[in-house]
Every structure is written in C-alpha cells, then in structure tokens.
Design an enzyme around this catalytic site. Structure first.
Site, PDB file in Angstrom:
ATOM      1  N   HIS A   1       0.847  -1.206   0.000  1.00  0.00           N
ATOM      2  CA  HIS A   1       0.000   0.000   0.000  1.00  0.00           C
ATOM      3  C   HIS A   1       0.878   1.249   0.000  1.00  0.00           C
ATOM      4  O   HIS A   1       0.674   2.166  -0.807  1.00  0.00           O
ATOM      5  CB  HIS A   1      -0.906  -0.036   1.232  1.00  0.00           C
ATOM      6  CG  HIS A   1      -1.736   1.189   1.430  1.00  0.00           C
ATOM      7  ND1 HIS A   1      -3.093   1.233   1.144  1.00  0.00           N
ATOM      8  CD2 HIS A   1      -1.424   2.438   1.899  1.00  0.00           C
ATOM      9  CE1 HIS A   1      -3.557   2.439   1.414  1.00  0.00           C
ATOM     10  NE2 HIS A   1      -2.570   3.192   1.881  1.00  0.00           N
ATOM     11  N   GLU A   2       1.853   1.305   0.901  1.00  0.00           N
ATOM     12  CA  GLU A   2       2.720   2.481   0.980  1.00  0.00           C
ATOM     13  C   GLU A   2       3.628   2.586  -0.236  1.00  0.00           C
ATOM     14  O   GLU A   2       3.914   3.691  -0.719  1.00  0.00           O
ATOM     15  CB  GLU A   2       3.548   2.432   2.266  1.00  0.00           C
ATOM     16  CG  GLU A   2       2.726   2.392   3.547  1.00  0.00           C
ATOM     17  CD  GLU A   2       1.746   3.555   3.652  1.00  0.00           C
ATOM     18  OE1 GLU A   2       2.016   4.628   3.087  1.00  0.00           O
ATOM     19  OE2 GLU A   2       0.693   3.380   4.302  1.00  0.00           O
TER      20      GLU A   2
ATOM     21  N   HIS B   1       1.767   4.254  -2.973  1.00  0.00           N
ATOM     22  CA  HIS B   1       1.757   5.710  -2.805  1.00  0.00           C
ATOM     23  C   HIS B   1       3.011   6.333  -3.426  1.00  0.00           C
ATOM     24  O   HIS B   1       2.943   7.380  -4.081  1.00  0.00           O
ATOM     25  CB  HIS B   1       1.692   6.077  -1.321  1.00  0.00           C
ATOM     26  CG  HIS B   1       0.311   6.067  -0.744  1.00  0.00           C
ATOM     27  ND1 HIS B   1      -0.761   6.683  -1.353  1.00  0.00           N
ATOM     28  CD2 HIS B   1      -0.181   5.526   0.414  1.00  0.00           C
ATOM     29  CE1 HIS B   1      -1.844   6.524  -0.606  1.00  0.00           C
ATOM     30  NE2 HIS B   1      -1.525   5.818   0.454  1.00  0.00           N
TER      31      HIS B   1
ATOM     32  N   GLU C   1      -6.338   6.797  -1.223  1.00  0.00           N
ATOM     33  CA  GLU C   1      -6.358   5.622  -0.361  1.00  0.00           C
ATOM     34  C   GLU C   1      -6.996   4.432  -1.068  1.00  0.00           C
ATOM     35  O   GLU C   1      -6.530   3.300  -0.945  1.00  0.00           O
ATOM     36  CB  GLU C   1      -7.088   5.939   0.946  1.00  0.00           C
ATOM     37  CG  GLU C   1      -6.355   6.923   1.836  1.00  0.00           C
ATOM     38  CD  GLU C   1      -4.911   6.533   2.083  1.00  0.00           C
ATOM     39  OE1 GLU C   1      -4.642   5.361   2.411  1.00  0.00           O
ATOM     40  OE2 GLU C   1      -4.029   7.399   1.943  1.00  0.00           O
TER      41      GLU C   1
END
Length: 357
Positions: free
Chosen positions: A170-171, A174, A253
């Site tokens: 997830h990070e 980003h 998100e």
C-alpha cells in the site's frame, strides 16, 4: 472527465485530477492575496486617486495591488516548498522519532519490502521504524533518494507477514503513484493558506480598532463592507483549500489499496490488515499533516466530509466488491460471481466504483 477503467487508467486519471486540484490551490492563493489587499485597503482607508471612499473604491484599489503583490506571495510559497523539499524528512523524523533500519535490524520487514520492489523493478525505499504502540504506517520523501516507508512497532506486533506485506505494498503504491509528493505539497500549500488566513482573522479586530480613529464616519460604510467581503473570501479560501486536500487524500487511499492487491494478489490479507488497525491508528503527539499521510487516519471532523481518509468499512467494502476479496458472511449474494484477485476493467463497472472517483 471520462470514466477510467482498470487500475492503471485510474492512476492516470487520478494524476490528471490532482494537477487540476493543485492548480486550484494556486488560484486560491491568488484569491487570498486579493483578500489581503482588500483588507489592508479598507483598514487604512486608502483608495486610488479619482475614486470615492466606498466599496467600489476599495475593490479597485485591491485589484490594482494584486499584480505586484501576487509575485511576492507566489515566490514566498515557492521558497517554502523548496525548503520542504530539502528538509521534509528531517522534520518528520524529528517529530515522530522514527529511525532508519537495515536488513540486520529488521530482517522480516526488509525482506518483505525488498521482494515487492524486486517484483516491480523499483528501488527499495529507506525503511524506518517508529516506537509507538499504534498500528500504522506512512510513506514520505519528495525525491527518489528520500523515499521511505515508516512503520510503527505496534504495526509490527499486530500484523502477520501476509498482512504486513500488504501494508508495505500500500505504501509502496503511494510512492509509485507520486502520491507522497502531491500530498506533501498540498499539505504545505494549505498550511500556508490556513496560517495566513487564521493570522488575518485573529488580527482583524486589532487592526480595525487602530485604523478606525483615522477614518471618517462617511468612509465607515464602504470600509466595513470591504472588510466583510475580505473576511468572507479568507474563510472561503480556508474551507476550499481543506476540501482540495481531503479530495486528494481520500481518492488516493482507494487506489493504494488496489495497488496493494495488484502487487500481492492477496485482497483478503489487505482486508484483514485494515480490520486489525481500525480505530487504533491514532499516533499521539504528531502533527495532523503526518496523520494525513498514514495508512489510517482516525482523526475526522464532525461530518464525513472533513475526514481525510475513507472509512475502513468503505475501503473493505471496495476490496470485497472490486478486488476479489472474500465477501462478508452476512453480505447479500452478488448477481455476478467474483473474478480473480486482481483489479481490471472487468472487475468494476464505471458507476458505483469508489476507485473511479
């Protein structure tokens, strides 16, 4: 804007939307400069030669001030952003107490992240660990050599390997999507707008009381209307700048969750990780700007409009509906069976898909 289909077209559409939103922040900066000029004109009682001391005169004076005030304001913002580019990670480390770790320090964490990066041929970001019991994580860094992923000790203790891999993915998403750069710039610009706006609103009464002695009763009506308009503009700039920042954060998100599934092919682990951290991710004594970068930001306003992140329930629902996650036990059966655990054009219609926002 035309609807986007598939994860990568969603990312491209989101980047285009982000550029428009950031351009909107520049426009709001100019509106704030005009409001400042109007406020100063009204408080000083000065209007251009040939104009009366009424609302029209003060507005004309503010429009005349805008061309020479705007470059100074934009240059100041550019300098502030340049400083942030250079020192943002240092400042983040100071307020969070995060420390860089190596493979020897955190072999489990390092190996999971390295495998994800090797699978996509991207450099391994710097890993940082923060001593905090709240299970959370965030990505930071405005340049490739600064990119890092910070996780809390609470997250390491709460999640198993599959769940932790999804959080790292997830990070990493980003970072791959340039979300970190966009969000940090948005936080900086909105921070400047909020600071200036709050400073002017707090100082207005003292300015006004000091300037009224030099203005006549005949001027008072026009100056009062000009001050009211300036204050309304300042408040509007603050509200819209926050709305832009929230819009940037919330849409990203969903995409980062989808990117985690695309990298790990494990939507259920992503769902399980979100369930474990729900309502527990509040990191005490850190600025709100850092919480807005986190995997979950439990801080929210009175209404959902002012929440920087979608709710965990909405994110889990999106993963179940569009990313192949296991449906909830009490969920109504879907009319179409779920496909493979990936995000593609066949897995989500254009309408009703939160990743299409």
């Amino acid at each position: 804007m035309l609807p986007a289909f598939g994860l990568y077209t969603h990312i491209r559409a989101n980047r285009i939307r982000s550029r428009f939103l950031l351009a909107g922040l520049v426009v709001l900066s100019l509106v704030l400069v005009f409001a400042v000029a109007l406020l100063m004109r009204a408080l000083s009682g000065e209007v251009p030669n040939g104009y009366r001391h009424d609302l029209g005169g003060y507005l004309a004076g503010a429009f005349r001030d805008l061309p020479w005030l705007a470059p100074f304001a934009l240059a100041g913002s550019a300098v502030w952003i340049a400083i942030a580019f250079r020192f943002n990670q240092t400042l983040i480390d100071l307020v969070t107490g995060a420390r860089p770790v190596t493979r020897a320090d955190q072999p489990r964490l390092y190996n999971l992240l390295e495998n994800l990066c090797i699978s996509r041929g991207v450099p391994v970001p710097i890993l940082r660990v923060m001593d905090n019991s709240a299970p959370n994580a965030f990505a930071s860094g405005l340049k490739p050599e600064q990119h890092s992923i910070t996780v809390t000790t609470g997250l390491l203790e709460t999640l198993d390997d599959a769940e932790l891999e999804c959080v790292l993915a997830h990070e990493l998403t980003h970072i791959r999507n340039d979300d970190v750069r966009t969000m940090v710039i948005a936080v900086i610009v909105t921070g400047i707008l909020s600071f200036v706006g709050e400073l002017l609103l707090r100082s207005n009464m003292s300015f006004r009381s000091g300037s009224q002695s030099g203005s006549s009763r005949k001027d008072k009506g026009g100056a009062g209307a000009a001050i009211l308009i300036a204050l309304v503009l300042i408040a509007l700039v603050w509200f819209l700048s926050q709305a832009v920042k929230f819009a940037l954060s919330r849409s990203r998100e969903y995409l980062a969750d989808a990117g985690a599934v695309e990298l790990t092919k494990n939507p259920d682990a992503m769902i399980s990780a979100l369930q474990k951290i729900e309502g527990k991710g509040e990191i005490e004594k850190v600025p709100s700007g850092i919480m807005e970068l986190c995997l979950d930001n439990p801080r929210s306003g009175i209404q959902d409009l002012f929440a920087t992140h979608p709710s965990i329930a909405d994110r889990i629902d999106a993963l179940r509906r569009y990313a192949g996650g296991t449906p909830a036990i009490d969920a109504a059966p879907e009319p179409v069976s779920q496909g493979p655990a990936s995000v593609s054009s066949a897995s989500a219609p254009a309408l009703g898909n939160p990743w299409n926002r």
